[in-house]
Design an enzyme around this catalytic site. Structure first.
Site, mmCIF file in Angstrom:
data_model
loop_
_atom_site.group_PDB
_atom_site.id
_atom_site.type_symbol
_atom_site.label_atom_id
_atom_site.label_comp_id
_atom_site.label_asym_id
_atom_site.label_seq_id
_atom_site.Cartn_x
_atom_site.Cartn_y
_atom_site.Cartn_z
ATOM 1 N N GLU A 1 0.826 -1.222 0.000
ATOM 2 C CA GLU A 1 0.000 0.000 0.000
ATOM 3 C C GLU A 1 0.856 1.266 0.000
ATOM 4 O O GLU A 1 0.782 2.071 0.927
ATOM 5 C CB GLU A 1 -0.890 0.025 1.250
ATOM 6 N N CYS B 1 -0.448 33.268 11.013
ATOM 7 C CA CYS B 1 -0.102 33.875 12.302
ATOM 8 C C CYS B 1 0.319 32.840 13.336
ATOM 9 O O CYS B 1 -0.367 32.638 14.345
ATOM 10 C CB CYS B 1 -1.273 34.694 12.795
HETATM 11 N N1 LLP Z 1 -1.456 2.000 4.495
HETATM 12 C C1 LLP Z 1 -1.968 2.496 5.650
HETATM 13 C C2 LLP Z 1 -2.864 1.662 6.446
HETATM 14 C C3 LLP Z 1 -1.615 3.792 6.068
HETATM 15 O O1 LLP Z 1 -2.104 4.272 7.206
HETATM 16 C C4 LLP Z 1 -0.724 4.569 5.273
HETATM 17 C C5 LLP Z 1 -0.318 5.916 5.683
HETATM 18 C C6 LLP Z 1 -0.254 4.013 4.068
HETATM 19 C C7 LLP Z 1 -0.627 2.721 3.714
HETATM 20 C C8 LLP Z 1 0.664 4.757 3.138
HETATM 21 O O2 LLP Z 1 1.877 5.110 3.734
HETATM 22 P P1 LLP Z 1 3.062 5.732 2.820
HETATM 23 O O3 LLP Z 1 3.450 4.684 1.810
HETATM 24 O O4 LLP Z 1 2.524 6.941 2.146
HETATM 25 O O5 LLP Z 1 4.127 6.042 3.790
HETATM 26 N N2 LLP Z 1 1.111 12.674 6.853
HETATM 27 C C9 LLP Z 1 2.336 11.938 7.080
HETATM 28 C C10 LLP Z 1 2.221 10.511 6.630
HETATM 29 C C11 LLP Z 1 1.035 9.790 7.252
HETATM 30 C C12 LLP Z 1 0.853 8.383 6.749
HETATM 31 C C13 LLP Z 1 -0.415 7.803 7.240
HETATM 32 N N3 LLP Z 1 -0.666 6.473 6.796
HETATM 33 C C14 LLP Z 1 3.495 12.673 6.398
HETATM 34 O O6 LLP Z 1 3.284 13.724 5.800
HETATM 35 O O7 LLP Z 1 4.643 12.242 6.501
#
Ligand code: LLP
Length: 419
Positions: free
Chosen positions: A290, A358
């Site tokens: 994912e 701000c």
């Molecule tokens: N699968 C699940 C169940 C997840 O919760 C997430 C991300 C992913 C896959 C994908 O993860 P990735 O491959 O994108 O790392 N806002 C944070 C990242 C939060 C990720 C939340 N879950 C940032 O800007 O670093």
């Protein structure tokens, strides 16, 4: 020469080298004489046409990252793009057209995936707090659910006897990333602890469900293989014990989390994960992945304009983008390289690049070595394709930003500026 100057120049030349290396890899951002180009288009032209601040994406970068994943992990399992990283409909359509499915966490994301022509049987519904309405919506559309608690399993069984489900396991592994995006330890709200998992699988069976998938996601922006290795060992142990208890588990969802290089180091080595899984996962077991950030992170650049400069104890460069447009630096102390869109031939000086919101947290980076920009100059905040626009808000009454996709050398407006 003032103390520190040489260091800054060195840092800047190193930064340019890093950016050039990275761009050679992704073939997206590159200087041509003094102009920063994205996919051979000057970012200054795009800013003039669409105004600032503006998110600009490279379709070829996304295609390159998807291809890299397909050639490694895609040969041993199926990919589901984590829509939360960037849910722009045009980007979703591009990604799904390459044969990737969707990892979703709300009814809104499921709908967005369906609208972008992702087949329902390639969508997975994850998340720790799905509402009864969302569960019913997913089941009605034949969408596979990864459950995160015993009570959620009971709720699913009440809605649809015989449904196939995954159970998200919390393996108790520290992914060694920022603590806000670590999800696989007992301190985190996600999944069911690995020790309690056999009972949860038994409960699901007794409730009339078919729990055929062990699922897991240990965190985001993970840069080394080690956490995956540890977590895989625990998941495979669980698999063996479930099989021994007569619970036939046929799939393993490894989650996402593959980190990208934000100006130093390298992207997560997906080939190493592929090799590990090839070696350790029993034949015939279906694998799912994912990834979110890995697919879209490099593709995005936030282009912003310099409004004012102030030089007292520190040198502040005040730009028209704010923390409401890109919250990662404020929330996770994340680093994004910031480059002048038009290079000036002057000594670099350490600049704090700040927004108009701000709050003192509204700072994209401190001590960025660059020739002091003039009012009206443009800056590019790099690698902002993932968790940039998707985490933005209208805080301080500020409009949501427009998004532009460069496709075959042509810019296309894929989202209008909000009101
Ligand atoms: N699968 C699940 C169940 C997840 O919760 C997430 C991300 C992913 C896959 C994908 O993860 P990735 O491959 O994108 O790392 N806002 C944070 C990242 C939060 C990720 C939340 N879950 C940032 O800007 O670093």
């Amino acid at each position: 020469m003032q103390p520190g100057r040489a260091d800054h120049r060195l840092v800047q030349s190193q930064m340019c080298r890093i950016v050039l290396e990275r761009t050679r890899m992704n073939n997206d951002l590159i200087y041509q004489s003094s102009d920063l180009m994205l996919d051979r288009l000057p970012l200054a032209t795009i800013a003039r046409k669409y105004g600032t601040p503006v998110y600009v994406y490279s379709a070829s970068s996304i295609r390159g990252q998807v291809t890299r994943l397909m050639q490694s992990l895609g040969t041993i399992g199926s990919l589901r793009y984590a829509v939360k990283a960037n849910g722009n409909p045009a980007l979703l359509a591009l990604i799904f057209s390459m044969g990737i499915g969707a990892d979703t966490v709300s009814r809104g994301e499921i709908q967005a995936a369906l609208d972008a022509r992702c087949p329902a049987d390639r969508i997975v519904f994850s998340g720790v707090g799905k509402t009864p309405d969302e569960l019913a919506f997913a089941l009605d559309h034949g969408i596979f659910i990864n459950a995160e608690s015993e009570e959620e399993l009971t709720a699913i069984a009440r809605l649809r006897a015989g449904a196939h489900v995954g159970i998200r396991i919390n393996p108790g592994v520290d992914a060694r990333t920022h603590h806000y995006i670590t999800t696989g330890t007992e301190e985190n709200k996600f999944g069911i602890p690995v020790d309690a998992a056999p009972d949860a699988f038994r409960l699901a069976m007794d409730a009339g469900l078919v729990p055929d998938t062990i699922s897991c996601h240990i965190g985001s922006q993970i840069t080394s293989l080690e956490p995956y290795r540890k977590s895989l060992a625990r998941l495979l142990e669980l698999h063996d014990s479930l099989m021994g208890d007569g619970i036939p588990v046929s799939s393993l969802d490894i989650g996402g989390g593959f980190g990208i290089n934000y100006g130093e180091g390298a992207d997560f080595a997906v080939e190493d994960l592929q090799a590990l899984l090839r070696r350790d996962v029993p034949q015939g077991m279906k694998l799912w992945f994912e990834p979110g950030r890995y697919i879209v992170g490099h593709a995005g650049t936030l282009v912003t304009r310099v409004l004012y400069r102030k030089r007292y104890a520190r040198t502040f460069v005040i730009v028209d983008a704010g923390m409401n447009d890109l919250i990662r630096p404020a929330l996770y102390q994340a680093h994004h390289a910031i480059l002048p869109v038009t290079r000036r031939d002057a000594e670099p000086t350490p600049c704090d690049i700040v927004g108009p919101v701000c709050e003192s947290a509204d700072c994209f980076d401190r001590d960025v070595p660059m020739p002091l920009p003039e009012q009206g100059d443009l800056l590019a905040i790099c690698d902002t394709g993932a968790y940039g626009w998707s985490m933005s808000s209208t805080y301080n009454g500020r409009p949501l930003l427009p998004e532009v996709l460069i496709e075959d050398g042509e810019p296309v407006l894929i989202r209008e500026r909000g009101l």
